[in-house]
Design a protein around this motif. Structure first.
Motif, PDB file in Angstrom:
ATOM      1  N   TYR A  98      25.483  75.756  81.771  1.00  0.00           N
ATOM      2  CA  TYR A  98      24.583  74.473  81.578  1.00  0.00           C
ATOM      3  C   TYR A  98      23.313  75.306  80.843  1.00  0.00           C
ATOM      4  O   TYR A  98      22.739  76.306  80.477  1.00  0.00           O
ATOM      5  CB  TYR A  98      23.390  75.091  82.757  1.00  0.00           C
ATOM      6  CG  TYR A  98      23.902  74.422  84.502  1.00  0.00           C
ATOM      7  CD1 TYR A  98      24.125  72.793  84.065  1.00  0.00           C
ATOM      8  CD2 TYR A  98      24.861  75.010  84.714  1.00  0.00           C
ATOM      9  CE1 TYR A  98      25.291  72.450  85.375  1.00  0.00           C
ATOM     10  CE2 TYR A  98      25.168  74.703  86.112  1.00  0.00           C
ATOM     11  CZ  TYR A  98      25.487  73.515  86.545  1.00  0.00           C
ATOM     12  OH  TYR A  98      26.324  72.937  86.948  1.00  0.00           O
ATOM     13  N   ASP A 129      19.101  69.269  79.356  1.00  0.00           N
ATOM     14  CA  ASP A 129      19.948  69.077  80.646  1.00  0.00           C
ATOM     15  C   ASP A 129      21.127  68.325  80.138  1.00  0.00           C
ATOM     16  O   ASP A 129      22.390  67.865  80.364  1.00  0.00           O
ATOM     17  CB  ASP A 129      19.793  67.216  80.327  1.00  0.00           C
ATOM     18  CG  ASP A 129      19.306  66.205  79.634  1.00  0.00           C
ATOM     19  OD1 ASP A 129      19.758  66.939  78.430  1.00  0.00           O
ATOM     20  OD2 ASP A 129      18.760  65.133  79.357  1.00  0.00           O
ATOM     21  N   GLY A 130      21.679  69.991  79.441  1.00  0.00           N
ATOM     22  CA  GLY A 130      23.096  69.566  78.578  1.00  0.00           C
ATOM     23  C   GLY A 130      24.087  70.574  79.662  1.00  0.00           C
ATOM     24  O   GLY A 130      23.469  70.970  80.636  1.00  0.00           O
ATOM     25  N   GLN A 131      25.154  70.211  79.457  1.00  0.00           N
ATOM     26  CA  GLN A 131      26.242  70.697  81.107  1.00  0.00           C
ATOM     27  C   GLN A 131      27.790  70.141  80.485  1.00  0.00           C
ATOM     28  O   GLN A 131      28.240  69.588  79.553  1.00  0.00           O
ATOM     29  CB  GLN A 131      25.939  70.078  82.328  1.00  0.00           C
ATOM     30  CG  GLN A 131      27.671  70.574  82.631  1.00  0.00           C
ATOM     31  CD  GLN A 131      26.530  69.917  84.676  1.00  0.00           C
ATOM     32  OE1 GLN A 131      26.629  69.207  84.478  1.00  0.00           O
ATOM     33  NE2 GLN A 131      28.192  70.364  85.214  1.00  0.00           N
ATOM     34  N   TYR A 184      31.641  67.349  79.793  1.00  0.00           N
ATOM     35  CA  TYR A 184      30.256  67.336  78.851  1.00  0.00           C
ATOM     36  C   TYR A 184      29.016  66.552  78.925  1.00  0.00           C
ATOM     37  O   TYR A 184      30.216  65.228  79.186  1.00  0.00           O
ATOM     38  CB  TYR A 184      31.287  67.373  77.442  1.00  0.00           C
ATOM     39  CG  TYR A 184      29.841  68.080  76.447  1.00  0.00           C
ATOM     40  CD1 TYR A 184      29.297  68.518  76.396  1.00  0.00           C
ATOM     41  CD2 TYR A 184      29.745  66.252  75.564  1.00  0.00           C
ATOM     42  CE1 TYR A 184      27.929  68.642  74.994  1.00  0.00           C
ATOM     43  CE2 TYR A 184      28.361  66.955  74.869  1.00  0.00           C
ATOM     44  CZ  TYR A 184      28.424  67.640  74.466  1.00  0.00           C
ATOM     45  OH  TYR A 184      27.147  67.276  73.261  1.00  0.00           O
ATOM     46  N   GLN A 205      24.959  65.490  77.582  1.00  0.00           N
ATOM     47  CA  GLN A 205      23.751  65.711  77.325  1.00  0.00           C
ATOM     48  C   GLN A 205      23.087  65.103  76.376  1.00  0.00           C
ATOM     49  O   GLN A 205      23.515  64.125  75.542  1.00  0.00           O
ATOM     50  CB  GLN A 205      24.696  66.929  75.474  1.00  0.00           C
ATOM     51  CG  GLN A 205      22.985  67.609  75.166  1.00  0.00           C
ATOM     52  CD  GLN A 205      23.411  68.280  74.285  1.00  0.00           C
ATOM     53  OE1 GLN A 205      24.488  68.549  73.280  1.00  0.00           O
ATOM     54  NE2 GLN A 205      22.437  69.549  73.386  1.00  0.00           N
ATOM     55  N   TYR A 261      20.116  64.126  73.549  1.00  0.00           N
ATOM     56  CA  TYR A 261      19.600  64.515  72.248  1.00  0.00           C
ATOM     57  C   TYR A 261      18.875  64.209  72.368  1.00  0.00           C
ATOM     58  O   TYR A 261      18.403  64.123  71.007  1.00  0.00           O
ATOM     59  CB  TYR A 261      20.884  64.860  70.523  1.00  0.00           C
ATOM     60  CG  TYR A 261      21.940  64.957  71.488  1.00  0.00           C
ATOM     61  CD1 TYR A 261      23.270  65.697  70.977  1.00  0.00           C
ATOM     62  CD2 TYR A 261      23.604  63.718  71.923  1.00  0.00           C
ATOM     63  CE1 TYR A 261      24.390  65.799  71.163  1.00  0.00           C
ATOM     64  CE2 TYR A 261      24.340  63.640  71.652  1.00  0.00           C
ATOM     65  CZ  TYR A 261      25.489  64.601  71.922  1.00  0.00           C
ATOM     66  OH  TYR A 261      26.591  64.804  72.102  1.00  0.00           O
ATOM     67  N   GLY A 321      22.047  59.710  73.882  1.00  0.00           N
ATOM     68  CA  GLY A 321      22.352  60.919  74.491  1.00  0.00           C
ATOM     69  C   GLY A 321      24.145  60.513  74.946  1.00  0.00           C
ATOM     70  O   GLY A 321      24.980  59.484  74.538  1.00  0.00           O
TER      71      GLY A 321
END
Length: 361
Positions: free
Chosen positions: A136, A140-142, A195, A197, A199, A210
């Protein structure tokens, strides 16, 4: 009843009526509805284990092991059944005058087919192992990589199975059930990469962009169904509908490769998504009713889009577009052991649009 294609023209008094040749089978098929009493219960101990290892504030590893069951659907357990006598005929092969039918010498039963539900279905059993790495980052990126293994038993598949033999009118012939059965077992090994995310660090409107993406790779195996059902052991299939060709060893409905790619734009009042979903070919049936060959759905991808606009705090306008590329779905049939295919069908899924207005108060 007798099968519709076994009947000849003429009523009960016609000499060609099957009842004149097969009185015992006729009486059996004409029997009144018979109550069925089923006693089928099951108990399972289903343990599960979940472990999480936090490597740091951003990364962790998860491991899970469990056993689970999936009971049959209620409609699949319906006990109602009907019986059909499938017949063959023996004709005099001599010359036939114009306008007359060949002389019918005999009618013989090929089989009794039973259609309907199967109250004796057992639940599908699964032993599951999952291992994942999760990262993470940002707001909120994963990013995740997961591997999974499933050991499956009592897989429910629609097919034809032999339920013994019956002797009537001096003939012995197979009894075939057509419906949902616990036909085989299987194994499933897979890897999934995901994935997502937004930006938010990009300047201006680009900061509202996103992306979501995932890719799944699967390798499945199943116990191949027998080449054909042979209740009397004479080496000849009981009937055409119990033939399963080419020893297919893959689970139905599973693509080796599948993936999704979703582009997103989202701000306080507006949201737009453009999604492309794709999957490789997969077996949809172990046998086709007409040819007896395995059926494969060819690889296919769909492009969809959705838009939402909050005009005010109470009013929202939405637009949904499905299958924007007007994609056609193709199916083929395997025709030999080497895997050669010929086209079977083609369907247009239609391009569809939906417009909505929502008012909240």
């Amino acid at each position: 009843s007798f099968s519709e294609f076994a009947e000849l023209d003429g009523g009960e008094d016609d000499a060609s009526n099957p009842r004149n040749f097969l009185p015992e089978l006729s009486a059996f098929l004409d029997g009144v509805n018979t109550p069925i009493s089923i006693d089928n219960s099951y108990e399972y101990f289903l343990p599960s284990l979940n472990v999480k290892w936090e490597l740091n504030d951003e990364m962790l590893i998860r491991f899970a092991a469990s056993q689970a069951i999936t009971p049959a659907n209620i409609d699949q357990l319906n006990a109602s059944r009907n019986r059909i006598g499938v017949l063959g005929r023996v004709f005099d092969q001599g010359p036939v005058p114009d306008g007359e039918r060949p002389q019918l010498l005999d009618i013989i039963p090929d089989e009794i087919r039973i259609n309907g539900g199967n109250p004796n279905l057992e639940p599908i059993e699964a032993t599951n192992f999952d291992l994942s790495f999760e990262y993470y980052f940002g707001d909120d990126g994963q990013f995740t990589v997961s591997t999974f293994y499933k050991d499956l038993k009592n897989i429910i598949v629609f097919g034809d199975t032999n339920e013994g033999a019956s002797t009537l009118d001096g003939f012995t012939f197979p009894v075939t059930f057509s419906g949902n059965t616990n036909l085989n077992d299987g194994e499933l090994l897979g890897v999934e990469i995901a994935y997502q995310q937004f930006y938010t660090d990009l300047p201006g409107l680009f900061g509202n962009l996103g992306l979501q993406a995932n890719l799944t790779l699967i390798d499945s195996e199943t116990t191949a169904l027998p080449e054909f059902e042979d209740a009397d052991g004479d080496g000849v299939p009981d009937n055409f509908l119990t033939v399963y060709r080419y020893g297919i060893e893959e689970l139905l409905g599973l693509s080796d490769i599948s993936g999704n790619l979703i582009g997103i734009y989202q701000d306080e009042n507006f949201e737009a998504r453009l999604a492309y979903n794709w999957r490789s070919d997969y077996f949809s049936s172990y046998r086709d009713f007409v040819t007896g060959n395995p059926i494969i759905q060819e690889e296919i991808g769909f492009l969809d889009a959705s838009f939402k606009w909050d005009v005010t705090d109470q009013i929202q306008i939405g637009v949904l577009g499905a299958n924007l590329l007007d994609t056609k779905a193709f199916a083929s049939q395997q025709v030999d052991q080497a895997g050669q295919r010929f086209a079977r069908s083609s369907f247009v899924n239609d391009r569809r649009f939906e417009v909505s207005i929502r008012y909240s108060y």
